[in-house]
Design an enzyme around this catalytic site. Structure first.
Site, PDB file in Angstrom:
ATOM      1  N   SER A  96       0.826  -1.209   0.000  1.00 30.09           N
ATOM      2  CA  SER A  96       0.000   0.000   0.000  1.00 30.09           C
ATOM      3  C   SER A  96       0.864   1.265   0.000  1.00 30.09           C
ATOM      4  CB  SER A  96      -0.962  -0.010   1.179  1.00 30.09           C
ATOM      5  OG  SER A  96      -0.269  -0.324   2.365  1.00 30.09           O
TER       6      SER A  96
ATOM      7  N   LYS B 274       2.015 -16.290   6.292  1.00 30.94           N
ATOM      8  CA  LYS B 274       1.110 -16.847   5.271  1.00 30.94           C
ATOM      9  C   LYS B 274       1.940 -17.167   4.038  1.00 30.94           C
ATOM     10  CE  LYS B 274      -0.110 -12.089   4.005  1.00 30.94           C
ATOM     11  NZ  LYS B 274      -1.193 -11.151   3.710  1.00 30.94           N
TER      12      LYS B 274
ATOM     13  N   ALA C 193      14.766 -13.011  -3.321  1.00 24.49           N
ATOM     14  CA  ALA C 193      14.302 -14.405  -3.357  1.00 24.49           C
ATOM     15  C   ALA C 193      13.782 -14.667  -4.763  1.00 24.49           C
ATOM     16  CB  ALA C 193      13.219 -14.619  -2.307  1.00 24.49           C
TER      17      ALA C 193
ATOM     18  N   GLU D 297       7.028 -16.017  -4.354  1.00 24.71           N
ATOM     19  CA  GLU D 297       6.188 -16.469  -3.236  1.00 24.71           C
ATOM     20  C   GLU D 297       5.855 -17.958  -3.306  1.00 24.71           C
ATOM     21  OE1 GLU D 297       2.659 -14.062  -3.362  1.00 24.71           O
ATOM     22  OE2 GLU D 297       3.771 -12.194  -3.067  1.00 24.71           O
TER      23      GLU D 297
ATOM     24  N   THR E 148      -3.780 -11.295   8.251  1.00 27.56           N
ATOM     25  CA  THR E 148      -4.637 -11.709   7.138  1.00 27.56           C
ATOM     26  C   THR E 148      -5.716 -12.666   7.664  1.00 27.56           C
ATOM     27  OG1 THR E 148      -2.696 -11.483   5.767  1.00 27.56           O
ATOM     28  CG2 THR E 148      -4.556 -12.709   4.818  1.00 27.56           C
TER      29      THR E 148
ATOM     30  N   ASP F 220       8.384  -9.666   5.195  1.00 32.05           N
ATOM     31  CA  ASP F 220       7.320  -8.788   5.681  1.00 32.05           C
ATOM     32  C   ASP F 220       7.259  -8.710   7.204  1.00 32.05           C
ATOM     33  OD1 ASP F 220       5.316  -7.005   5.691  1.00 32.05           O
ATOM     34  OD2 ASP F 220       3.881  -8.197   4.543  1.00 32.05           O
TER      35      ASP F 220
ATOM     36  N   ASP G 224       2.008 -12.186  10.861  1.00 33.06           N
ATOM     37  CA  ASP G 224       1.281 -12.218   9.583  1.00 33.06           C
ATOM     38  C   ASP G 224       1.878 -13.292   8.673  1.00 33.06           C
ATOM     39  OD1 ASP G 224      -0.707 -11.528   7.790  1.00 33.06           O
ATOM     40  OD2 ASP G 224       0.338  -9.754   7.019  1.00 33.06           O
TER      41      ASP G 224
ATOM     42  N   ASN H 205       3.986 -14.539   2.294  1.00 30.08           N
ATOM     43  CA  ASN H 205       5.155 -13.977   2.975  1.00 30.08           C
ATOM     44  C   ASN H 205       6.298 -14.982   3.108  1.00 30.08           C
ATOM     45  OD1 ASN H 205       3.971 -11.505   3.255  1.00 30.08           O
ATOM     46  ND2 ASN H 205       3.174 -11.904   5.306  1.00 30.08           N
TER      47      ASN H 205
ATOM     48  N   SER I 195       4.564   0.903  -0.507  1.00 30.89           N
ATOM     49  CA  SER I 195       5.925   0.558  -0.934  1.00 30.89           C
ATOM     50  C   SER I 195       5.899  -0.258  -2.217  1.00 30.89           C
ATOM     51  CB  SER I 195       6.616  -0.260   0.163  1.00 30.89           C
ATOM     52  OG  SER I 195       6.000  -1.522   0.282  1.00 30.89           O
TER      53      SER I 195
HETATM   54  N1  ADE Z   1       8.806  -9.662  -3.332  1.00 32.44           N
HETATM   55  C1  ADE Z   1       8.818  -8.935  -2.220  1.00 32.44           C
HETATM   56  N2  ADE Z   1       9.994  -9.022  -1.613  1.00 32.44           N
HETATM   57  C2  ADE Z   1      10.765  -9.835  -2.352  1.00 32.44           C
HETATM   58  C3  ADE Z   1      12.083 -10.338  -2.240  1.00 32.44           C
HETATM   59  N3  ADE Z   1      12.860 -10.007  -1.213  1.00 32.44           N
HETATM   60  N4  ADE Z   1      12.528 -11.167  -3.181  1.00 32.44           N
HETATM   61  C4  ADE Z   1      11.742 -11.516  -4.195  1.00 32.44           C
HETATM   62  N5  ADE Z   1      10.492 -11.085  -4.367  1.00 32.44           N
HETATM   63  C5  ADE Z   1      10.009 -10.254  -3.451  1.00 32.44           C
END
Ligand code: ADE
Length: 305
Positions: A37, A152, A107, A111, A191, A168, A150, A155, A39
């Site tokens: 929201s 889930k 990462a 997700e 959530t 997160d 949070d 995250n 960022s």
């Molecule tokens: N989306 C939000 N944060 C991330 C991260 N650290 N690496 C990959 N995708 C993301």
């Protein structure tokens, strides 16, 4: 250089505390990885090193207008304390006139949620492995006095090697001393699908609230959907506080027992909580038989099929 080839110490050598701040121009910004929201997260490449990061960019005006300054400080404070392979790491921060920048681990595989959606569900082996990584991560987090609040599948991110990186921490809670000393109530509710009953009734989250979310996640990995589902949040909350959920037929008995030990209304009676023998009792559950906890980050994850 000194004669021996080592870098010569000089009064201007940067000390670890005084490393030069990076700037937006030091990076090539790539695609958007996620949008919150207030960022946006971009994949970036540092021009001088070629290293990739996930850069979280926060607009100061927006943060102040939406009263989110506290969340951002919390996230920075918590991330700074974390140095473990199963968490996103905060490598650096800087700011300009309008924005704050957080340099996080990238990462690469994104997700966990889209993998569950795409596969329909995980088999026992994958559920055992990935939930074990989450257990190991929570053990570390709670040991530092931090509750995520949070947790889930959105995250839980996956790195290039398909190991988890939890992210997160804007709504995480840090305990100084004992969590039992915590007096105030929290206005934060995570959530809907993963919210613990105590947060809905007492507005108090504790370490056990993350164990409730873990129970919801294990159920979801094996069945494809979280246990408490309804058309709106209010209906979901009603089901949570009355423990109204069912296992689909064919749900394996061993993880079923584990989920039933996690989805317990009384937070002091959940497997893994301090009053129930802590994480060692959770790690000793039959479902995790054969897991080598210490070497998880170095193991090759099972293929998601
Ligand atoms: N989306 C939000 N944060 C991330 C991260 N650290 N690496 C990959 N995708 C993301």
């Amino acid at each position: 250089m000194a004669e021996n080839g080592e870098k010569k110490e000089s009064p201007t050598s940067p000390t670890p505390q005084a490393v030069k701040k990076k700037r937006p121009e030091d990076f090539k910004f790539g695609k958007v990885l996620g949008e919150g929201s207030f960022s946006t997260v971009y994949v970036v490449r540092e021009l001088s090193t070629g290293k990739e990061y996930a850069m979280k960019v926060l607009e100061k005006r927006h943060m102040i207008r939406e009263k989110k300054v506290q969340y951002v400080s919390r996230e920075k404070e918590v991330l700074s304390k974390l140095n473990h392979p199963f968490f996103v790491r905060l490598y650096f921060t800087f700011q300009d006139k309008e924005k704050l920048y957080f340099g996080l681990s990238y990462a690469k595989k994104g997700e966990l949620l889209p993998y569950i959606v795409k596969l329909g569900s995980f088999d026992l082996k994958c559920t055992r492995f990935y939930s074990a990584e989450v257990v190991s991560a929570l053990d570390h987090l709670h040991g530092l006095g931090i509750i995520h609040r949070d947790l889930k599948p959105e995250n839980i991110l996956l790195d290039a090697d398909m190991h988890i990186k939890i992210t997160d921490f804007g709504t995480a809670k840090l305990f100084i001393g004992n969590e039992a000393n915590e007096k105030g109530r929290n206005s934060f509710v995570g959530t809907a699908q993963y919210v613990s009953p105590e947060l809905l009734t007492d507005k108090r989250a504790n370490k056990s609230s993350d164990l409730w979310a873990l129970g919801c996640i294990i159920y979801q990995l094996l069945s494809g959907l979280p246990p408490f589902r309804a058309g709106n949040e209010y209906q979901i909350f009603k089901k949570i506080i009355s423990l109204e959920y069912e296992f689909p037929s064919g749900f394996h008995e061993v993880p079923k027992g584990l989920v039933q030990s996690l989805l317990v209304l009384d937070p002091t009676k959940r497997i893994g909580c301090d009053q129930c023998g802590g994480f060692s009792s959770l790690k000793s559950h039959e479902f995790y038989e054969g897991i080598e906890w210490e070497s998880l980050p170095n193991q090759t994850p099972p293929d998601l099929l």
